[in-house]
Design a protein around this motif. Sequence first.
Motif, PDB file in Angstrom:
ATOM      1  N   UNK A  99      -1.301   8.455 -15.534  1.00 42.76           N
ATOM      2  CA  UNK A  99      -1.748   7.420 -14.597  1.00 42.76           C
ATOM      3  C   UNK A  99      -1.076   7.664 -13.253  1.00 42.76           C
ATOM      4  N   UNK A 100      -1.874   7.924 -12.225  1.00 39.09           N
ATOM      5  CA  UNK A 100      -1.333   8.229 -10.898  1.00 39.09           C
ATOM      6  C   UNK A 100      -1.009   6.928 -10.173  1.00 39.09           C
ATOM      7  N   UNK A 101       0.253   6.771  -9.806  1.00 38.05           N
ATOM      8  CA  UNK A 101       0.705   5.565  -9.107  1.00 38.05           C
ATOM      9  C   UNK A 101       0.561   5.707  -7.593  1.00 38.05           C
ATOM     10  N   UNK A 102       0.766   6.908  -7.089  1.00 36.56           N
ATOM     11  CA  UNK A 102       0.689   7.119  -5.650  1.00 36.56           C
ATOM     12  C   UNK A 102       0.600   8.595  -5.318  1.00 36.56           C
ATOM     13  N   UNK A 103       0.375   8.889  -4.046  1.00 35.44           N
ATOM     14  CA  UNK A 103       0.215  10.281  -3.621  1.00 35.44           C
ATOM     15  C   UNK A 103       0.750  10.458  -2.205  1.00 35.44           C
ATOM     16  N   UNK A 104       1.136  11.671  -1.891  1.00 38.35           N
ATOM     17  CA  UNK A 104       1.555  12.010  -0.531  1.00 38.35           C
ATOM     18  C   UNK A 104       0.519  12.949   0.078  1.00 38.35           C
ATOM     19  N   UNK A 105       0.416  12.895   1.383  1.00 36.92           N
ATOM     20  CA  UNK A 105      -0.565  13.718   2.101  1.00 36.92           C
ATOM     21  C   UNK A 105       0.128  14.616   3.112  1.00 36.92           C
ATOM     22  N   UNK A 106      -0.448  15.785   3.317  1.00 39.22           N
ATOM     23  CA  UNK A 106       0.029  16.682   4.349  1.00 39.22           C
ATOM     24  C   UNK A 106      -1.115  17.059   5.268  1.00 39.22           C
ATOM     25  N   UNK A 107      -0.789  17.292   6.526  1.00 39.91           N
ATOM     26  CA  UNK A 107      -1.828  17.755   7.443  1.00 39.91           C
ATOM     27  C   UNK A 107      -1.516  19.171   7.895  1.00 39.91           C
ATOM     28  N   UNK A 108      -2.533  19.816   8.401  1.00 33.36           N
ATOM     29  CA  UNK A 108      -2.444  21.250   8.659  1.00 33.36           C
ATOM     30  C   UNK A 108      -2.032  21.542  10.104  1.00 33.36           C
ATOM     31  N   UNK A 109      -1.231  22.584  10.240  1.00 33.73           N
ATOM     32  CA  UNK A 109      -0.824  23.067  11.555  1.00 33.73           C
ATOM     33  C   UNK A 109      -1.330  24.499  11.715  1.00 33.73           C
ATOM     34  N   UNK A 110      -1.820  24.796  12.914  1.00 38.87           N
ATOM     35  CA  UNK A 110      -2.491  26.069  13.171  1.00 38.87           C
ATOM     36  C   UNK A 110      -1.683  26.942  14.128  1.00 38.87           C
ATOM     37  N   UNK A 149       0.804  -1.215   0.000  1.00 39.72           N
ATOM     38  CA  UNK A 149       0.000   0.000   0.000  1.00 39.72           C
ATOM     39  C   UNK A 149       0.839   1.268   0.000  1.00 39.72           C
ATOM     40  N   UNK A 150       2.151   1.105  -0.028  1.00 38.83           N
ATOM     41  CA  UNK A 150       3.048   2.254  -0.106  1.00 38.83           C
ATOM     42  C   UNK A 150       4.184   1.945  -1.079  1.00 38.83           C
ATOM     43  N   UNK A 151       4.776   3.003  -1.582  1.00 40.21           N
ATOM     44  CA  UNK A 151       5.936   2.857  -2.460  1.00 40.21           C
ATOM     45  C   UNK A 151       6.908   3.979  -2.145  1.00 40.21           C
ATOM     46  N   UNK A 152       8.192   3.662  -2.049  1.00 37.25           N
ATOM     47  CA  UNK A 152       9.192   4.676  -1.753  1.00 37.25           C
ATOM     48  C   UNK A 152       9.814   5.163  -3.062  1.00 37.25           C
ATOM     49  N   UNK A 153       9.694   6.472  -3.297  1.00 37.23           N
ATOM     50  CA  UNK A 153      10.217   7.090  -4.505  1.00 37.23           C
ATOM     51  C   UNK A 153      11.034   8.300  -4.090  1.00 37.23           C
ATOM     52  N   UNK A 154      12.316   8.315  -4.468  1.00 30.30           N
ATOM     53  CA  UNK A 154      13.207   9.421  -4.066  1.00 30.30           C
ATOM     54  C   UNK A 154      13.156   9.650  -2.550  1.00 30.30           C
TER      55      UNK A 154
END
Length: 230
Positions: free
Chosen positions: A180-191, A5-10
């Motif tokens: 074709x999207x192989x994977x994505x990264x997510x960010x969460x918000x800081x206040x 469910x994950x892939x390491x790229x760079x």
Amino acid sequence: MASCQTAKINNTKYNVSPATTELGSIGQATSLFKLKNDFETHSFPLLKNNIRLDIKTMPFNKKLYSIYSKKAESAQIKKQIQYADSIPVKPELVTISILDIRSYLNELNSEYNRNITTYLKDTEDGVVVTGLAVTFPKETLTQIKSADAYYLINEQEKKYTLALFTNGKKTSEIDLKSGTILGYTLGRFCWAIDERHNWYIADIVDNDNGCKGNTESKIKEKERTSLFKM
């Protein structure tokens, strides 16, 4: 199984999921026992200013090609890329990420995106798609390599496009959905709290990291009340 469910790229971990994801979109992410990632898009912030992106290309490896093959199969599309360890020149994929986080945050904190910041305050667990790993047709890849600057632009309602620039001039636009999207990264918000004691989005951090400095992962209403008393 979790590694599927994950892939390491760079040296960056990308989530692999059948979910539809678009760079800069905001929504909710789930991971069922770390075996199945999902992302549900909620909104596309209005971008009145272009957002600088970072783009890199890298060759496929066996695992990434396996992910690509499964994606193509599930989408019932013909594979445009062929890979083998014996091929001296490997096909390439593209990683796209938000480089100018500050400009993106300025858009989110603007009055015209107030409904989105309200949503983030109310839900407390909204995340943003900060990066994509994508395969493109050869012609598109050639266009990307010939450019020297890249921006996320929003010229149509709720639609983002990749704009390519060379020597300060826009040379072309690319629909990210053309790849074709192989994977994505997510960010969460800081206040953080401004001088008027109002909360604003101060930073975006990797989904697995904590907020830094004086920023908080969640708005603390009690602390805000105490500040008013002071």
